[in-house]
Design an enzyme around this catalytic site. Structure first.
Site, mmCIF file in Angstrom:
data_model
loop_
_atom_site.group_PDB
_atom_site.id
_atom_site.type_symbol
_atom_site.label_atom_id
_atom_site.label_comp_id
_atom_site.label_asym_id
_atom_site.label_seq_id
_atom_site.Cartn_x
_atom_site.Cartn_y
_atom_site.Cartn_z
ATOM 1 C CD GLU A 261 -1.824 2.225 1.906
ATOM 2 O OE1 GLU A 261 -1.607 3.266 1.247
ATOM 3 O OE2 GLU A 261 -1.859 2.182 3.140
ATOM 4 C CB CYS A 295 -1.903 6.927 1.765
ATOM 5 S SG CYS A 295 -2.861 5.663 2.629
#
Length: 489
Positions: A261, A295
């Site tokens: 990720e 993020c």
């Protein structure tokens, strides 16, 4: 160990917890120490005797030996243990949240919520451990039967970032342990104490020795031994795209399974029929949570020209009312950036926008507060597409706003980024919703909502934002191999 008197015992906690290897807390063998800094005031919270390469190798050996037993442990037993971890975590939430806040800088309410979301991961994957289903496929061989089975990958090396110091750890530990894997986790050296609290809950829950191990130390001592070891069969990373690229190269020789990720640069489309008040309220709360160091946060706003001025004005009005302060102070809505490097990076992004003709509506400067790493929540309007604030992930308290007049060039603009983790839109038109979901290039799409991260839903991106998924029923399969058995009787 009680953490109720956090200011007095914090360094004792770092010293006594330190490394978790083969079911026991111990000090690292290095003569060097990892110094943990409070970003809210720039002062040391404490220091940890660092792990050596030999310590990391011992953790690997421990995980390898434990795997043969853990993979054969009944799924229901693994599930019961994960449920007990969740109970242990629930019991210490009021002690955990202040440490998370002090290490990461985020407001106490956000730290508490993160601990709660981490508990969800263990509860969810306790149930998923009981639902590791195979299937039967009709065989074309007379008297034959094809069985499709799922087996744990093996020893996992997990690496986590600093922006969510506990939920990122839980997202890796919970599915790996549920699948029957053993783990060596290397948390960010900027927030190691938060990870230690989870490992103490694992210990209290009775997790067998060696099943989960924690090492904290220099890259050469804690990264390289893991990424190059043939013992490690899978690597899970939450971090930057650059680190992910390096990790792919470093693990190639031993052909490890990878899930990553990585970075994001989420676009937000605000159509002319959007509920503007809802879009503004949700966007401001989301953008400046954790000082924008998220993020999947909303980074670049594409607002229809008919709503543009109202959107910019409403955004700035809401942002100007945000309370910036130390995370443990009552009423704080936004804390500091994690370190001085992020301060300099944010300053460079804002200066680039200025130089390219963008308009700083509010913010745009550092805040002198307690010696911490504070930057004012910033709104930038009329941002050209080539400005860093739109072209790259800013990972800070910057909302970059631009306009569009029609969808003719909109999709090219919003999909131009190499990052494709999340994307969002606000509209009330059902047909437009379906078109938007179909045309946005991202691993996750939110329509009239930013709520993407939950234990029950798959989380992850495409393109330079990574591979694999965490969360949902999909998450556990990233830690399992598929085996086909053709059986003829």
């Amino acid at each position: 160990m009680s953490l109720k008197h956090m200011p007095e015992v914090r360094n004792i906690m770092y010293q006594d917890f330190g490394q978790f290897i083969n079911g026991q807390w111990r000090k690292g063998s290095s003569s060097e120490a990892v110094i943990v800094i409070d970003p809210g005031n720039g002062k040391p919270l404490g220091e940890i005797p660092a792990a050596t390469a030999a310590d990391t190798q011992e953790a690997l050996t421990s995980a390898e030996h434990a795997f043969s037993v853990w993979k054969s442990t009944p799924a229901w037993t693994r599930a019961d243990l994960l449920q007990e971890v969740a109970r242990q975590m629930t019991a210490c939430i009021n002690d955990a949240a202040p440490l998370i806040s002090k290490e990461s800088g985020k407001p106490l309410a956000q730290a508490k919520r993160e601990w709660e979301l981490s508990i969800d991961q263990f509860i969810w994957y306790a149930e998923e451990a009981r639902r590791i289903y195979g299937r039967i496929v009709e065989s074309r061989v007379p008297g034959g039967r094809c069985e499709v089975l799922h087996e744990p990958v093996g020893v996992v090396a997990a690496f986590t970032a600093w922006n969510f110091p506990v939920v990122l750890v839980a997202r890796k530990l919970a599915p790996a342990l549920a699948a029957g894997c053993t783990v060596v986790l290397r948390p960010s050296s900027e927030v190691p104490g938060s990870a230690m609290l989870i490992f103490e809950c694992l210990r209290k829950a009775g997790l067998p020795a060696g099943v989960a191990n924690l090492v904290v130390g220099a890259t050469a001592d804690t990264y390289e031994p893991l990424i190059t070891s043939p013992i490690v069969k899978k690597v899970s990373l939450t971090g930057s795209t650059q680190l992910g690229q390096q990790m792919i190269r470093d693990s190639a020789a031993t052909i490890k399974r990878l899930s990553m990720e990585l970075g994001g640069n989420a676009p937000v489309i605000v159509y002319e029929d959007a509920d503007l008040e809802k879009a503004l309220d949700l966007s401001v709360a989301t953008k400046f949570a954790n000082c924008g160091q998220v993020c999947v946060t909303c980074d670049r706003f594409y607002v229809h020209e008919s709503r543009y001025d109202d959107f910019v004005r409403g955004f700035a009005e809401r942002v100007s009312k945000l309370k910036v302060g130390y995370g443990l102070e009552e009423g704080t809505q936004m804390g500091p950036l994690i370190n001085p490097r992020r301060l300099k990076a944010i300053e460079a992004i804002v200066e680039d926008a200025r130089n390219k003709g963008a308009r700083i509506v509010t913010g745009g400067q550092r805040i002198d507060l307690n010696g911490g790493y504070f930057y004012a929540p910033t709104v930038i309007a009329d941002v050209p597409d080539d400005a860093l604030a739109i072209a790259e992930e800013n990972f800070g308290p910057i909302a970059a706003i631009t306009s569009f007049s029609s969808s003719e060039n909109l999709w090219r603009r919003v999909n131009s980024s190499e990052f494709a983790l999340s994307a969002y839109a606000f509209t009330r038109d059902p047909a437009r919703i379906r078109e938007t979901v179909a045309r946005l290039e991202a691993g996750m799409v939110g329509i009239n909502s930013y709520a993407l991260a939950a234990a029950e839903a798959p989380f992850g991106g495409i393109k330079a934002s990574g591979m694999g998924r965490e969360g949902g029923s999909e998450g556990i399969h990233d830690y399992m191999n598929v085996k086909l058995a053709q059986i003829v009787v």
